[in-house]
Design an enzyme around this catalytic site. Structure first.
Site, PDB file in Angstrom:
ATOM      1  CB  SER A  34      -0.833   0.005   1.284  1.00 48.39           C
ATOM      2  OG  SER A  34      -1.489   1.243   1.477  1.00 48.39           O
TER       3      SER A  34
ATOM      4  CE1 TYR B 119      -4.636  -1.962   4.923  1.00 48.33           C
ATOM      5  CE2 TYR B 119      -3.369   0.039   4.530  1.00 48.33           C
ATOM      6  CZ  TYR B 119      -4.097  -1.037   4.053  1.00 48.33           C
ATOM      7  OH  TYR B 119      -4.271  -1.193   2.696  1.00 48.33           O
TER       8      TYR B 119
HETATM    9  P1  NAD Z   1     -11.548  -5.913  -0.353  1.00 47.78           P
HETATM   10  O1  NAD Z   1     -12.176  -5.812   0.997  1.00 47.78           O
HETATM   11  O2  NAD Z   1     -12.384  -5.748  -1.563  1.00 47.78           O
HETATM   12  O3  NAD Z   1     -10.786  -7.288  -0.514  1.00 47.78           O
HETATM   13  C1  NAD Z   1     -10.144  -7.929   0.529  1.00 47.78           C
HETATM   14  C2  NAD Z   1     -10.118  -9.393   0.192  1.00 47.78           C
HETATM   15  O4  NAD Z   1      -9.488 -10.079   1.277  1.00 47.78           O
HETATM   16  C3  NAD Z   1     -11.524  -9.993   0.038  1.00 47.78           C
HETATM   17  O5  NAD Z   1     -11.521 -10.925  -1.015  1.00 47.78           O
HETATM   18  C4  NAD Z   1     -11.733 -10.671   1.372  1.00 47.78           C
HETATM   19  O6  NAD Z   1     -12.621 -11.774   1.263  1.00 47.78           O
HETATM   20  C5  NAD Z   1     -10.319 -11.143   1.662  1.00 47.78           C
HETATM   21  N1  NAD Z   1     -10.108 -11.465   3.062  1.00 47.78           N
HETATM   22  C6  NAD Z   1     -10.333 -10.681   4.153  1.00 47.78           C
HETATM   23  N2  NAD Z   1     -10.065 -11.383   5.266  1.00 47.78           N
HETATM   24  C7  NAD Z   1      -9.646 -12.611   4.871  1.00 47.78           C
HETATM   25  C8  NAD Z   1      -9.243 -13.783   5.559  1.00 47.78           C
HETATM   26  N3  NAD Z   1      -9.218 -13.840   6.890  1.00 47.78           N
HETATM   27  N4  NAD Z   1      -8.897 -14.865   4.822  1.00 47.78           N
HETATM   28  C9  NAD Z   1      -8.950 -14.835   3.473  1.00 47.78           C
HETATM   29  N5  NAD Z   1      -9.328 -13.752   2.768  1.00 47.78           N
HETATM   30  C10 NAD Z   1      -9.674 -12.660   3.465  1.00 47.78           C
HETATM   31  O7  NAD Z   1     -10.351  -4.856  -0.342  1.00 47.78           O
HETATM   32  P2  NAD Z   1      -9.261  -4.474  -1.450  1.00 47.78           P
HETATM   33  O8  NAD Z   1      -9.228  -3.015  -1.516  1.00 47.78           O
HETATM   34  O9  NAD Z   1      -9.470  -5.251  -2.692  1.00 47.78           O
HETATM   35  O10 NAD Z   1      -7.928  -4.937  -0.708  1.00 47.78           O
HETATM   36  C11 NAD Z   1      -7.053  -5.911  -1.232  1.00 47.78           C
HETATM   37  C12 NAD Z   1      -5.635  -5.604  -0.770  1.00 47.78           C
HETATM   38  O11 NAD Z   1      -5.233  -4.348  -1.309  1.00 47.78           O
HETATM   39  C13 NAD Z   1      -5.484  -5.495   0.748  1.00 47.78           C
HETATM   40  O12 NAD Z   1      -4.278  -6.085   1.163  1.00 47.78           O
HETATM   41  C14 NAD Z   1      -5.444  -3.992   0.973  1.00 47.78           C
HETATM   42  O13 NAD Z   1      -4.765  -3.644   2.143  1.00 47.78           O
HETATM   43  C15 NAD Z   1      -4.706  -3.545  -0.276  1.00 47.78           C
HETATM   44  N6  NAD Z   1      -4.870  -2.126  -0.585  1.00 47.78           N
HETATM   45  C16 NAD Z   1      -6.088  -1.621  -0.907  1.00 47.78           C
HETATM   46  C17 NAD Z   1      -6.200  -0.263  -1.193  1.00 47.78           C
HETATM   47  C18 NAD Z   1      -7.513   0.369  -1.560  1.00 47.78           C
HETATM   48  O14 NAD Z   1      -7.582   1.602  -1.624  1.00 47.78           O
HETATM   49  N7  NAD Z   1      -8.569  -0.404  -1.835  1.00 47.78           N
HETATM   50  C19 NAD Z   1      -5.080   0.554  -1.141  1.00 47.78           C
HETATM   51  C20 NAD Z   1      -3.859   0.008  -0.814  1.00 47.78           C
HETATM   52  C21 NAD Z   1      -3.765  -1.352  -0.543  1.00 47.78           C
END
Ligand code: NAD
Length: 260
Positions: free
Chosen positions: A142, A155
Protein backbone atom coordinates in the site's frame (compact mmCIF):
# COMPACT_ATOMS: atom_id res chain seq x y z
CA UNK A 1 1.37 -7.20 -25.94
CA UNK A 2 1.00 -9.67 -23.05
CA UNK A 3 -1.61 -11.94 -24.68
CA UNK A 4 -1.62 -15.44 -23.11
CA UNK A 5 2.10 -15.49 -22.26
CA UNK A 6 1.24 -17.00 -18.86
CA UNK A 7 -0.31 -20.15 -20.39
CA UNK A 8 0.58 -23.22 -18.30
CA UNK A 9 1.33 -21.15 -15.16
CA UNK A 10 -0.80 -21.32 -12.01
CA UNK A 11 -1.50 -18.16 -10.01
CA UNK A 12 -2.73 -18.28 -6.42
CA UNK A 13 -4.34 -14.98 -5.38
CA UNK A 14 -5.29 -14.69 -1.71
CA UNK A 15 -8.42 -12.71 -0.87
CA UNK A 16 -9.63 -12.75 -4.47
CA UNK A 17 -13.41 -12.90 -4.30
CA UNK A 18 -13.62 -9.10 -4.42
CA UNK A 19 -11.76 -5.86 -5.07
CA UNK A 20 -8.08 -5.74 -6.06
CA UNK A 21 -7.53 -9.51 -5.73
CA UNK A 22 -10.36 -10.21 -8.15
CA UNK A 23 -9.09 -7.50 -10.52
CA UNK A 24 -5.61 -9.06 -10.49
CA UNK A 25 -7.09 -12.54 -11.01
CA UNK A 26 -8.94 -11.28 -14.11
CA UNK A 27 -5.81 -9.76 -15.66
CA UNK A 28 -3.60 -12.82 -14.91
CA UNK A 29 -6.28 -15.07 -16.45
CA UNK A 30 -6.52 -12.74 -19.47
CA UNK A 31 -2.76 -13.34 -19.87
CA UNK A 32 -3.43 -17.11 -19.85
CA UNK A 33 -2.72 -18.14 -16.22
CA UNK A 34 -4.79 -20.80 -14.47
CA UNK A 35 -6.10 -19.50 -11.17
CA UNK A 36 -6.69 -20.43 -7.57
CA UNK A 37 -9.12 -17.97 -6.03
CA UNK A 38 -9.42 -17.70 -2.26
CA UNK A 39 -11.26 -16.16 0.63
CA UNK A 40 -12.35 -17.24 4.11
CA UNK A 41 -15.93 -17.91 2.94
CA UNK A 42 -17.18 -21.04 1.18
CA UNK A 43 -20.35 -19.73 -0.43
CA UNK A 44 -22.01 -20.89 -3.66
CA UNK A 45 -21.18 -17.42 -5.08
CA UNK A 46 -17.45 -18.07 -4.53
CA UNK A 47 -17.57 -21.24 -6.64
CA UNK A 48 -19.84 -19.55 -9.22
CA UNK A 49 -17.26 -16.75 -9.48
CA UNK A 50 -14.55 -19.34 -10.25
CA UNK A 51 -16.75 -20.86 -12.98
CA UNK A 52 -17.48 -17.47 -14.52
CA UNK A 53 -13.77 -16.50 -14.68
CA UNK A 54 -12.93 -19.87 -16.24
CA UNK A 55 -15.63 -19.38 -18.89
CA UNK A 56 -14.66 -15.76 -19.56
CA UNK A 57 -10.91 -16.36 -20.00
CA UNK A 58 -10.73 -20.02 -21.10
CA UNK A 59 -8.44 -21.03 -18.21
CA UNK A 60 -8.76 -23.44 -15.26
CA UNK A 61 -10.02 -21.75 -12.10
CA UNK A 62 -10.46 -23.33 -8.66
CA UNK A 63 -11.80 -21.70 -5.53
CA UNK A 64 -10.12 -22.85 -2.29
CA UNK A 65 -11.49 -21.63 1.04
CA UNK A 66 -8.80 -20.72 3.62
CA UNK A 67 -8.77 -18.21 6.46
CA UNK A 68 -5.64 -16.07 6.02
CA UNK A 69 -5.70 -15.13 9.71
CA UNK A 70 -4.58 -18.70 10.49
CA UNK A 71 -1.04 -19.77 9.59
CA UNK A 72 -1.94 -23.44 9.10
CA UNK A 73 -4.74 -22.54 6.65
CA UNK A 74 -2.40 -20.23 4.70
CA UNK A 75 0.03 -23.13 4.30
CA UNK A 76 -2.77 -25.59 3.44
CA UNK A 77 -4.00 -23.24 0.68
CA UNK A 78 -0.71 -23.54 -1.20
CA UNK A 79 -0.46 -27.28 -0.50
CA UNK A 80 -3.99 -27.82 -1.89
CA UNK A 81 -3.19 -25.63 -4.92
CA UNK A 82 -0.37 -28.12 -5.71
CA UNK A 83 1.31 -25.68 -8.08
CA UNK A 84 2.04 -22.01 -7.42
CA UNK A 85 4.07 -20.27 -10.12
CA UNK A 86 2.64 -16.87 -9.25
CA UNK A 87 1.73 -16.04 -5.65
CA UNK A 88 -0.21 -12.85 -5.05
CA UNK A 89 -0.44 -12.07 -1.33
CA UNK A 90 -3.43 -9.76 -1.43
CA UNK A 91 -5.85 -10.60 1.44
CA UNK A 92 -6.22 -7.64 3.74
CA UNK A 93 -8.47 -5.89 6.23
CA UNK A 94 -8.49 -2.44 7.78
CA UNK A 95 -9.53 -0.78 11.05
CA UNK A 96 -9.35 2.92 11.77
CA UNK A 97 -9.02 4.25 15.37
CA UNK A 98 -6.60 6.29 17.49
CA UNK A 99 -3.97 4.09 19.23
CA UNK A 100 -5.46 4.31 22.78
CA UNK A 101 -8.84 3.13 21.43
CA UNK A 102 -7.48 0.61 18.92
CA UNK A 103 -8.91 -2.84 19.89
CA UNK A 104 -6.07 -5.33 20.54
CA UNK A 105 -7.95 -8.07 18.67
CA UNK A 106 -8.13 -5.82 15.57
CA UNK A 107 -4.38 -5.24 15.81
CA UNK A 108 -3.78 -9.01 15.97
CA UNK A 109 -6.14 -9.72 13.06
CA UNK A 110 -4.60 -7.06 10.81
CA UNK A 111 -1.04 -8.25 11.50
CA UNK A 112 -2.10 -11.87 10.89
CA UNK A 113 -4.06 -11.29 7.65
CA UNK A 114 -2.10 -8.40 6.09
CA UNK A 115 1.42 -9.57 7.04
CA UNK A 116 1.89 -13.03 8.60
CA UNK A 117 -0.24 -14.75 5.94
CA UNK A 118 2.32 -13.73 3.29
CA UNK A 119 5.13 -15.31 5.32
CA UNK A 120 3.21 -18.61 5.56
CA UNK A 121 2.14 -18.78 1.90
CA UNK A 122 5.61 -17.76 0.66
CA UNK A 123 7.26 -20.43 2.84
CA UNK A 124 5.26 -23.17 1.09
CA UNK A 125 5.25 -21.60 -2.38
CA UNK A 126 9.02 -21.05 -2.78
CA UNK A 127 9.89 -24.80 -2.90
CA UNK A 128 7.16 -25.27 -5.56
CA UNK A 129 8.58 -22.37 -7.60
CA UNK A 130 12.11 -23.83 -7.29
CA UNK A 131 10.82 -27.21 -8.49
CA UNK A 132 9.10 -25.51 -11.45
CA UNK A 133 12.20 -23.39 -12.21
CA UNK A 134 10.30 -20.09 -12.28
CA UNK A 135 8.30 -17.99 -9.87
CA UNK A 136 6.80 -14.62 -9.08
CA UNK A 137 5.81 -13.43 -5.60
CA UNK A 138 3.73 -10.25 -5.69
CA UNK A 139 2.83 -8.71 -2.36
CA UNK A 140 0.02 -6.18 -2.30
CA UNK A 141 1.31 -3.58 0.13
CA UNK A 142 0.00 0.00 0.00
CA UNK A 143 1.07 3.63 -0.08
CA UNK A 144 0.81 2.93 3.66
CA UNK A 145 3.79 0.57 3.26
CA UNK A 146 5.90 3.63 2.46
CA UNK A 147 4.26 6.42 4.44
CA UNK A 148 1.85 6.74 7.37
CA UNK A 149 -1.56 8.16 8.20
CA UNK A 150 -2.98 8.76 11.65
CA UNK A 151 -5.49 6.22 13.10
CA UNK A 152 -4.16 3.30 11.00
CA UNK A 153 -1.46 1.95 13.34
CA UNK A 154 -1.90 -1.76 12.65
CA UNK A 155 -2.40 -1.35 8.90
CA UNK A 156 0.64 0.93 8.47
CA UNK A 157 2.77 -1.41 10.61
CA UNK A 158 1.65 -4.49 8.63
CA UNK A 159 2.18 -2.80 5.25
CA UNK A 160 5.65 -1.54 6.20
CA UNK A 161 6.31 -5.11 7.37
CA UNK A 162 5.28 -6.65 4.07
CA UNK A 163 7.63 -4.30 2.21
CA UNK A 164 10.42 -5.65 4.45
CA UNK A 165 9.36 -9.25 3.79
CA UNK A 166 9.39 -8.47 0.05
CA UNK A 167 13.04 -7.39 0.24
CA UNK A 168 14.11 -10.48 2.22
CA UNK A 169 12.25 -12.83 -0.15
CA UNK A 170 13.96 -11.13 -3.11
CA UNK A 171 17.42 -11.51 -1.55
CA UNK A 172 16.83 -15.18 -0.73
CA UNK A 173 15.81 -15.88 -4.37
CA UNK A 174 18.08 -13.38 -6.14
CA UNK A 175 20.21 -16.01 -7.92
CA UNK A 176 17.14 -17.92 -9.14
CA UNK A 177 14.49 -17.22 -11.82
CA UNK A 178 12.18 -16.06 -9.04
CA UNK A 179 11.34 -12.45 -8.20
CA UNK A 180 9.46 -10.81 -5.36
CA UNK A 181 8.05 -7.30 -5.47
CA UNK A 182 5.37 -5.26 -3.76
CA UNK A 183 2.67 -3.22 -5.47
CA UNK A 184 1.77 -0.15 -3.42
CA UNK A 185 -1.71 1.06 -4.39
CA UNK A 186 -3.05 4.43 -3.38
CA UNK A 187 -6.80 4.63 -2.85
CA UNK A 188 -8.83 2.21 -4.98
CA UNK A 189 -12.61 2.31 -4.53
CA UNK A 190 -13.16 -1.29 -3.31
CA UNK A 191 -15.20 -2.65 -0.35
CA UNK A 192 -12.25 -2.13 2.08
CA UNK A 193 -12.34 1.62 1.27
CA UNK A 194 -16.16 1.81 1.23
CA UNK A 195 -16.14 0.37 4.79
CA UNK A 196 -13.73 3.10 6.01
CA UNK A 197 -15.92 5.96 4.84
CA UNK A 198 -18.47 5.87 7.75
CA UNK A 199 -15.64 5.66 10.35
CA UNK A 200 -13.76 8.51 8.71
CA UNK A 201 -17.00 10.57 8.56
CA UNK A 202 -17.36 10.07 12.32
CA UNK A 203 -13.67 10.63 13.17
CA UNK A 204 -13.32 13.80 11.07
CA UNK A 205 -16.97 14.96 11.33
CA UNK A 206 -17.25 15.19 7.55
CA UNK A 207 -19.79 14.21 4.86
CA UNK A 208 -19.13 11.19 2.58
CA UNK A 209 -18.18 13.51 -0.31
CA UNK A 210 -15.78 15.45 1.91
CA UNK A 211 -14.13 12.25 3.26
CA UNK A 212 -13.51 11.12 -0.35
CA UNK A 213 -12.21 14.54 -1.48
CA UNK A 214 -10.49 15.86 1.66
CA UNK A 215 -9.25 12.71 3.50
CA UNK A 216 -8.72 10.16 0.73
CA UNK A 217 -8.10 11.78 -2.65
CA UNK A 218 -6.54 14.80 -0.95
CA UNK A 219 -3.49 12.49 -0.55
CA UNK A 220 -3.62 11.49 -4.22
CA UNK A 221 -2.38 14.39 -6.39
CA UNK A 222 -4.08 12.93 -9.49
CA UNK A 223 -7.41 13.51 -7.70
CA UNK A 224 -8.60 10.11 -8.97
CA UNK A 225 -8.98 6.66 -7.46
CA UNK A 226 -6.61 4.04 -8.92
CA UNK A 227 -8.45 1.02 -10.40
CA UNK A 228 -8.35 -2.73 -9.89
CA UNK A 229 -7.54 -3.15 -13.60
CA UNK A 230 -4.41 -0.99 -13.11
CA UNK A 231 -3.32 -3.26 -10.21
CA UNK A 232 -3.92 -6.29 -12.42
CA UNK A 233 -1.94 -4.78 -15.29
CA UNK A 234 0.97 -4.05 -12.94
CA UNK A 235 0.93 -7.65 -11.67
CA UNK A 236 0.96 -8.96 -15.26
CA UNK A 237 3.92 -6.67 -16.04
CA UNK A 238 5.81 -8.09 -13.03
CA UNK A 239 5.31 -11.58 -14.52
CA UNK A 240 6.60 -10.51 -17.96
CA UNK A 241 10.15 -10.98 -19.31
CA UNK A 242 10.67 -7.19 -19.08
CA UNK A 243 10.50 -7.51 -15.28
CA UNK A 244 12.98 -10.38 -14.87
CA UNK A 245 15.56 -8.10 -13.18
CA UNK A 246 13.00 -6.23 -11.09
CA UNK A 247 13.11 -7.75 -7.62
CA UNK A 248 12.95 -6.58 -4.02
CA UNK A 249 11.30 -3.29 -4.83
CA UNK A 250 8.00 -1.46 -4.58
CA UNK A 251 5.89 -0.17 -7.46
CA UNK A 252 3.56 2.65 -6.46
CA UNK A 253 0.25 2.94 -8.31
CA UNK A 254 -0.98 5.88 -6.29
CA UNK A 255 -1.59 8.92 -8.49
CA UNK A 256 1.52 10.60 -7.06
CA UNK A 257 0.70 10.18 -3.33
CA UNK A 258 4.21 9.07 -2.31
CA UNK A 259 5.84 11.80 -4.41
CA UNK A 260 4.44 14.39 -1.99
P1 NAD B 1 -11.55 -5.91 -0.35
O1 NAD B 1 -12.18 -5.81 1.00
O2 NAD B 1 -12.38 -5.75 -1.56
O3 NAD B 1 -10.79 -7.29 -0.51
C1 NAD B 1 -10.14 -7.93 0.53
C2 NAD B 1 -10.12 -9.39 0.19
O4 NAD B 1 -9.49 -10.08 1.28
C3 NAD B 1 -11.52 -9.99 0.04
O5 NAD B 1 -11.52 -10.92 -1.02
C4 NAD B 1 -11.73 -10.67 1.37
O6 NAD B 1 -12.62 -11.77 1.26
C5 NAD B 1 -10.32 -11.14 1.66
N1 NAD B 1 -10.11 -11.46 3.06
C6 NAD B 1 -10.33 -10.68 4.15
N2 NAD B 1 -10.07 -11.38 5.27
C7 NAD B 1 -9.65 -12.61 4.87
C8 NAD B 1 -9.24 -13.78 5.56
N3 NAD B 1 -9.22 -13.84 6.89
N4 NAD B 1 -8.90 -14.87 4.82
C9 NAD B 1 -8.95 -14.84 3.47
N5 NAD B 1 -9.33 -13.75 2.77
C10 NAD B 1 -9.67 -12.66 3.47
O7 NAD B 1 -10.35 -4.86 -0.34
P2 NAD B 1 -9.26 -4.47 -1.45
O8 NAD B 1 -9.23 -3.01 -1.52
O9 NAD B 1 -9.47 -5.25 -2.69
O10 NAD B 1 -7.93 -4.94 -0.71
C11 NAD B 1 -7.05 -5.91 -1.23
C12 NAD B 1 -5.63 -5.60 -0.77
O11 NAD B 1 -5.23 -4.35 -1.31
C13 NAD B 1 -5.48 -5.49 0.75
O12 NAD B 1 -4.28 -6.08 1.16
C14 NAD B 1 -5.44 -3.99 0.97
O13 NAD B 1 -4.76 -3.64 2.14
C15 NAD B 1 -4.71 -3.54 -0.28
N6 NAD B 1 -4.87 -2.13 -0.58
C16 NAD B 1 -6.09 -1.62 -0.91
C17 NAD B 1 -6.20 -0.26 -1.19
C18 NAD B 1 -7.51 0.37 -1.56
O14 NAD B 1 -7.58 1.60 -1.62
N7 NAD B 1 -8.57 -0.40 -1.83
C19 NAD B 1 -5.08 0.55 -1.14
C20 NAD B 1 -3.86 0.01 -0.81
C21 NAD B 1 -3.76 -1.35 -0.54
Amino acid sequence: MFQKFLGGKTAVVTGSNSGIGLGIAHELARAGADLVLNSFTDAPEDHALAESLAAEHGVKVRYIQADMSKGAECRALIEKAGACDILVNNAGIQHVAPIPDFPAEKWDAIIAINLSSAFHTTAVALPLMREAGWGRVINIASAHGLTASEYKSAYVAAKHGIVGLTKVTALETAKEPITCNAICPGYVLTPIVEKQIPDQMKTHNLSREDVIAKVMLHRQPSGQFATVEQMGGTAVFLCSPAAEQITGTTISVDGGWTAL
